[in-house]
Write a protein that holds these residues in place. Structure first.
Motif, short mmCIF file in Angstrom:
data_model
loop_
_atom_site.label_atom_id
_atom_site.label_comp_id
_atom_site.label_asym_id
_atom_site.label_seq_id
_atom_site.Cartn_x
_atom_site.Cartn_y
_atom_site.Cartn_z
N ALA A 20 0.84 -1.20 0.00
CA ALA A 20 0.00 0.00 0.00
C ALA A 20 0.87 1.25 0.00
CB ALA A 20 -0.93 -0.01 1.21
N ALA A 21 1.90 1.26 0.83
CA ALA A 21 2.78 2.42 0.90
C ALA A 21 3.54 2.61 -0.41
CB ALA A 21 3.76 2.27 2.07
N ARG A 22 4.00 1.52 -0.98
CA ARG A 22 4.82 1.61 -2.19
C ARG A 22 4.00 2.07 -3.39
NH1 ARG A 22 10.06 -1.08 -2.07
NH2 ARG A 22 11.05 -0.77 -4.08
N PHE A 23 2.72 1.64 -3.47
CA PHE A 23 1.89 1.96 -4.63
C PHE A 23 0.97 3.15 -4.38
CE2 PHE A 23 2.13 -2.85 -5.58
CZ PHE A 23 3.38 -2.69 -6.18
N GLY A 24 1.07 3.78 -3.22
CA GLY A 24 0.23 4.93 -2.93
C GLY A 24 -1.23 4.59 -2.75
N LEU A 25 -1.52 3.41 -2.21
CA LEU A 25 -2.89 2.97 -1.98
C LEU A 25 -3.22 3.00 -0.50
CD1 LEU A 25 -2.86 -0.21 -4.29
CD2 LEU A 25 -3.84 2.03 -4.84
N LEU A 26 -4.51 3.04 -0.20
CA LEU A 26 -4.94 2.82 1.18
C LEU A 26 -4.70 1.36 1.53
CD1 LEU A 26 -8.40 4.66 1.13
CD2 LEU A 26 -6.23 5.56 1.99
N GLU A 27 -4.42 1.10 2.79
CA GLU A 27 -4.24 -0.29 3.18
C GLU A 27 -5.50 -1.11 2.94
OE1 GLU A 27 -2.74 -0.35 7.17
OE2 GLU A 27 -0.78 0.43 6.59
N SER A 28 -6.66 -0.46 3.02
CA SER A 28 -7.92 -1.16 2.77
C SER A 28 -8.11 -1.52 1.30
CB SER A 28 -9.11 -0.31 3.24
OG SER A 28 -9.11 0.94 2.55
N GLN A 29 -7.30 -0.93 0.41
CA GLN A 29 -7.37 -1.26 -1.01
C GLN A 29 -6.51 -2.47 -1.38
OE1 GLN A 29 -6.51 3.08 -2.20
NE2 GLN A 29 -7.68 2.30 -3.96
N VAL A 30 -5.73 -2.95 -0.43
CA VAL A 30 -4.83 -4.07 -0.69
C VAL A 30 -5.23 -5.24 0.20
CG1 VAL A 30 -2.45 -4.89 -0.73
CG2 VAL A 30 -2.96 -2.48 -1.24
N ARG A 31 -5.47 -6.37 -0.41
CA ARG A 31 -5.77 -7.59 0.33
C ARG A 31 -4.68 -8.61 0.05
NH1 ARG A 31 -11.02 -11.66 -0.51
NH2 ARG A 31 -10.61 -12.99 1.32
N VAL A 32 -4.02 -9.06 1.09
CA VAL A 32 -3.00 -10.10 0.96
C VAL A 32 -3.51 -11.36 1.64
CG1 VAL A 32 -0.65 -10.82 1.55
CG2 VAL A 32 -1.10 -8.46 0.82
N ILE A 33 -3.47 -12.45 0.90
CA ILE A 33 -3.94 -13.74 1.40
C ILE A 33 -2.76 -14.70 1.43
CG2 ILE A 33 -5.51 -15.67 1.02
CD1 ILE A 33 -7.19 -13.70 -0.74
N ALA A 34 -2.45 -15.19 2.61
CA ALA A 34 -1.46 -16.26 2.76
C ALA A 34 -2.25 -17.54 3.02
CB ALA A 34 -0.50 -15.97 3.91
N PRO A 35 -2.53 -18.33 2.00
CA PRO A 35 -3.36 -19.53 2.19
C PRO A 35 -2.54 -20.62 2.88
CG PRO A 35 -2.57 -19.43 -0.07
CD PRO A 35 -2.04 -18.19 0.63
N PHE A 36 -2.93 -21.87 2.71
CA PHE A 36 -2.07 -22.94 3.23
C PHE A 36 -0.69 -22.82 2.58
CE2 PHE A 36 -6.16 -24.95 4.22
CZ PHE A 36 -5.90 -25.42 5.50
N ILE A 37 0.34 -22.98 3.38
CA ILE A 37 1.71 -22.83 2.90
C ILE A 37 2.49 -24.08 3.28
CG2 ILE A 37 3.85 -21.51 3.15
CD1 ILE A 37 2.13 -19.03 3.58
N GLY A 38 3.15 -24.64 2.28
CA GLY A 38 3.90 -25.89 2.48
C GLY A 38 5.27 -25.68 3.07
N GLY A 39 5.31 -25.15 4.28
CA GLY A 39 6.56 -24.91 4.98
C GLY A 39 7.06 -23.50 4.80
N GLY A 40 7.36 -22.86 5.93
CA GLY A 40 7.88 -21.49 5.90
C GLY A 40 9.31 -21.46 6.40
N PHE A 41 9.51 -21.86 7.65
CA PHE A 41 10.83 -22.03 8.27
C PHE A 41 11.64 -20.75 8.40
CE2 PHE A 41 10.14 -26.10 5.81
CZ PHE A 41 9.56 -26.77 6.87
N GLY A 42 11.02 -19.58 8.17
CA GLY A 42 11.74 -18.33 8.34
C GLY A 42 11.96 -17.54 7.08
N PRO A 43 12.51 -18.13 6.00
CA PRO A 43 12.76 -17.35 4.79
C PRO A 43 11.51 -16.69 4.21
CG PRO A 43 14.04 -19.36 4.70
CD PRO A 43 13.14 -19.46 5.92
N LYS A 44 10.35 -17.25 4.44
CA LYS A 44 9.14 -16.67 3.84
C LYS A 44 8.57 -15.50 4.64
CE LYS A 44 7.92 -20.85 1.30
NZ LYS A 44 7.04 -22.03 1.19
N VAL A 45 9.30 -15.08 5.68
CA VAL A 45 8.91 -13.84 6.36
C VAL A 45 9.59 -12.64 5.71
CG1 VAL A 45 10.73 -13.61 8.13
CG2 VAL A 45 8.36 -13.01 8.69
N MET A 46 10.51 -12.90 4.79
CA MET A 46 11.23 -11.84 4.08
C MET A 46 10.28 -11.07 3.14
SD MET A 46 14.35 -10.64 3.64
CE MET A 46 14.68 -10.61 1.89
#
Length: 781
Positions: free
Chosen positions: A232-258
């Protein structure tokens, strides 16, 4: 309230969905008119980037667009620093974060240079081969120890050095401890690189709806809310205009928090082209484009009295951050803090230098630097025990912190910028339990019998602590639906930790419903928009405590409304079986669904001081992390002719405070041990002097399989944490943290007559064989 679910081995709510193929992963997302992206990556580790000619690629059939750094315009900018360092006195910290697409210079193999968008992935991949990139090679900094030499090429010339950070933390007076020590043991340790090898690689699908001005992103992220905020900040949008969905994820282990380039590029391209765009990382890409961990070199020593009591510890080490340092100092500070372990260390001097190298970026992977600290301390204790004629178990016993020494302040900063304080612990019973589980007292006789048969057995037993449950905060909203079921929403994502069950257990106990009637939603910013993410073994502690708060608040609303409608005191009401009723008169009451309808009046106004619905939101922000701990023990058999190591037995005694679901905890521990075994004996990223990775495939990068995994026995100790209402501590990383130390001790014990000393990780059959041959050569005829 009588607890019925908390502490029980409840079957996981999510398993039926996963096992029947009904779960949605990012790669399952299919949208109308969706395009497919492929990324061109640097094939040299260091060089000046010249022209990038995409003209031939653009002319190919099915190619919709090709983008380079020049096309990004204002969107080309370095990524923000994700984790600022703690306020360590005298800290040097040189910021250099990664960029969406390389411009002017490439700094590691795999750095993205261009993106091709096509009607299918195959055409996009074909077009990558038609892009001509001019790169003037520069000398490569591939050696962590050579990165700071006077003649080393600078990765970031504006910094004037390859030093990313320099930090010193200390307590007490180590020099005084050293001067009065009866014995000092010192060694050099090397802990080399590995990677997470998640079953599911990274992926992003983005869809921009110009009509509603809404951007929807499906992302394999562990931090959907920070990703939404950043986009939202990068594209100049309201946070309510951006929806991020993290569905089922086959293992994160830390790198996917990047925060990765593709997480900006794919949404930006969707907005630019007005069509959905999909990018899924292939397995070879994952070896370069997903962050890695582990590379450190330590010079450490331990000062002791003649009876084995620790007087002080000193550790000076180098940490390889790769080409950039977007994640601050989390990994080396975890190493620095975790080295202290469960021991009484009156004096401690720790100094680290973080260096830039022409290798992929380093960020936390399950354990996040804690393995290194545990390895160093546990190995020093092993060497000290041998020198002083003490049993390895006994030297640990003599140095444990006692229960009456908590809370224990170590007087240095932890990764969360809070002082490193242990909130609670009781270490000796765990050690005794693990020793009993592995048959430690009888092992000497067992080892001798095996040796007489030509077999080499060894035993290892080590201790560890883990800082867990750090802030800043998380939240949970709980709603009783008119159907009678309960909806629970939180912002953290899930990657297999059992959140759908553990969180439901907490809510179910307070609301008197079945666990399977609590519908949990995680990782969807439309459902819950405040929080941080899944990392640092914090879900059960931080989200679980927010669940507790929200569930209690909803319970109060249920009792208040039912008491009013039934004209009875709230103390005379009971919640059970999805109903609220008068004590002793079960027929006089309401189903929760019916009460939920009554809580939303269609006629009349909501009374002052009240609100409609049976719903509540609660947040939990810990002042500091809670300290989990445990002991791992194993028995191995080593084939001196081949160097192969077979793990015969493995025992874990873990203390994560009050256990929400012992079955889930055991699964987390066992999974961690599997990764720890890989880290100890199989997994090693092999880079050459030009920064090229030589084993970037699962044909060459070995991971442990079911055929080599031992049966893992798990026992639970419960030392409740006083820092949260549930008394829980984290568990997600604990299984991985001490494995290498236990493995080294056990292999060394099996080869004790050969004089082998292990000061490096990972090992391999080849390396074990080399160590045996070296020891034989040094001993002579």
């Amino acid at each position: 309230m009588t607890t019925r679910h908390f502490g029980a081995p409840v079957r996981r709510n999510e398993d039926a969905t996963l096992l029947t193929g009904q779960a949605t992963f990012v790669a399952d997302v299919r949208l109308e008119s969706m395009l497919h992206a492929a990324v061109l990556r640097a094939d040299v580790a260091h060089g000046v980037l010249g022209a990038v000619d995409t003209s031939a690629a653009r002319r190919m059939p099915g190619i919709v667009a090709v983008f380079t750094a020049e096309d990004l315009g204002e969107q080309w900018a370095p990524f923000p620093l994700l984790v600022p360092p703690p306020p360590i006195a005298g800290l040097t910290f040189n910021t250099a974060t990664h960029v969406p697409l390389a411009r002017d210079r490439v700094r590691h193999v795999g750095e993205p240079i261009a993106v091709v968008v096509a009607t299918d992935r195959y055409l996009a991949e074909d077009a990558l081969a038609e892009i001509v990139v001019e790169v003037e090679p520069l000398p490569v900094v591939a050696d962590i120890e050579g990165a700071l030499s006077a003649d080393a090429t600078l990765l970031h010339p504006h910094l004037g050095s390859n030093l990313a950070a320099h930090a010193v933390q200390q307590k007490g007076d180590y020099e005084h401890a050293y001067s009065r020590a009866d014995h000092v043991v010192s060694r050099r340790f090397v802990y080399d690189r590995g990677t997470s090898v998640a079953l599911e690689t990274r992926g992003v699908v983005a869809s921009w709806d110009a009509q509603s001005s809404e951007l929807t992103v499906w992302d394999t992220t562990q931090a959907p809310i920070p990703i939404r905020n950043a986009l939202a900040a990068r594209f100049g949008l309201l946070e309510s205009q951006v929806r991020v969905i993290a569905p089922f994820i086959g293992g994160g282990f830390g790198p996917k928090v990047m925060f990765y380039p593709e997480e900006v590029l794919i949404p930006w391209i969707s907005m630019r082209l007005g069509r959905p765009v999909r990018w899924i990382e292939d397995r070879q890409e994952a070896f370069f484009a997903t962050t890695q961990e582990r590379g450190q070199v330590h010079e450490a020593e331990l000062a002791l009295a003649s009876n084995g009591t620790i007087l002080g510890a000193r550790d000076v080490f180098l940490h390889d951050t790769g080409a950039y340092a977007p994640y601050g100092l989390t990994v080396p500070i975890n190493t620095q803090c975790t080295l202290l372990g469960p021991y009484r260390v009156p004096a401690y001097y720790s100094e680290f230098r973080v260096v830039f190298t022409n290798r992929p970026i380093v960020t936390p992977i399950r354990g996040a630097g804690r393995q290194h600290g545990v390895f160093v301390m546990e190995r020093l204790l092993d060497f000290a025990a041998r020198d002083l004629g003490l049993d390895p178990v006994e030297i640990r016993r003599r140095n444990y912190l006692r229960p009456d020494e908590f809370p224990h302040n170590h007087q240095i900063y932890f990764q969360d910028s809070a002082p490193l304080r242990y909130d609670s612990g009781n270490y000796l019973p765990a050690l005794e339990k693990a020793a009993d589980m592995i048959g430690y007292a009888e092992f000497g006789a067992r080892k001798s019998r095996a040796r007489s048969e030509g077999r080499r057995l060894g035993v290892g037993i080590v201790s560890y602590v883990e800082g867990t449950g750090i802030g800043p905060y998380e939240g949970v909203r709980i709603t009783v639906d008119p159907s009678g079921r309960v909806r629970l929403a939180t912002g953290v994502g899930t990657q297999g930790q059992g959140h759908f069950t553990s969180f439901a257990q907490i809510a179910a106990d307070h609301l008197g419903v079945a666990v399977e009637d609590v519908m949990v939603s995680t990782g969807d910013t439309r459902h819950f928009g405040w929080g941080t993410g899944t990392f640092a073994s914090r879900g059960a502690v931080v989200v679980g405590s927010a669940c507790e708060g929200a569930a209690r608040a909803v319970r109060r609303k249920i009792l208040a409304l039912a008491g009013e409608l039934l004209e009875v005191a709230e103390d005379d009401l009971r919640l059970a079986g999805g109903r609220v009723h008068v004590a002793g008169i079960p027929e006089r009451g309401f189903d929760l669904g019916e009460l939920a309808v009554r809580a939303n009046p269609l006629r009349g106004a909501v009374k002052p001081g009240t609100e409609p619905g049976l719903e509540a939101t609660s947040y939990f922000a810990p002042d500091m992390g809670s300290t989990a701990s445990g002991v791992h023990a194993m028995v191995v058999e080593v084939d001196a002719e081949t160097g192969f190591v077979d793990i015969l037995e493995y025992a874990v005694v873990h203390d994560c405070g009050r256990v929400i679901n012992p079955m889930i905890v055991e699964g987390q521990v066992q999974g961690g041990v599997a990764q720890g075994i890989g880290n100890a004996f199989y997994e090693h990223l092999d880079f050459d002097e030009e920064g090229q990775l030589l084993n970037a495939s699962l044909m060459d990068y070995l991971i442990p399989t079911a055929t080599v995994m031992p049966k893992i026995e798990v026992a639970h100790m419960e030392t409740p944490s006083p820092l949260n209402p549930l008394g829980v501590k984290g568990v997600g990383e604990a299984g991985a943290i001490p494995v290498a130390a236990a493995f080294a001790q056990a292999v060394e014990d099996a080869l004790s007559d050969a004089g082998v000393e292990i000061r490096e990780i990972p090992l391999s059959p080849e390396r074990v064989f080399e160590l045996i041959q070296r020891a034989d050569a040094e001993e002579g005829p």
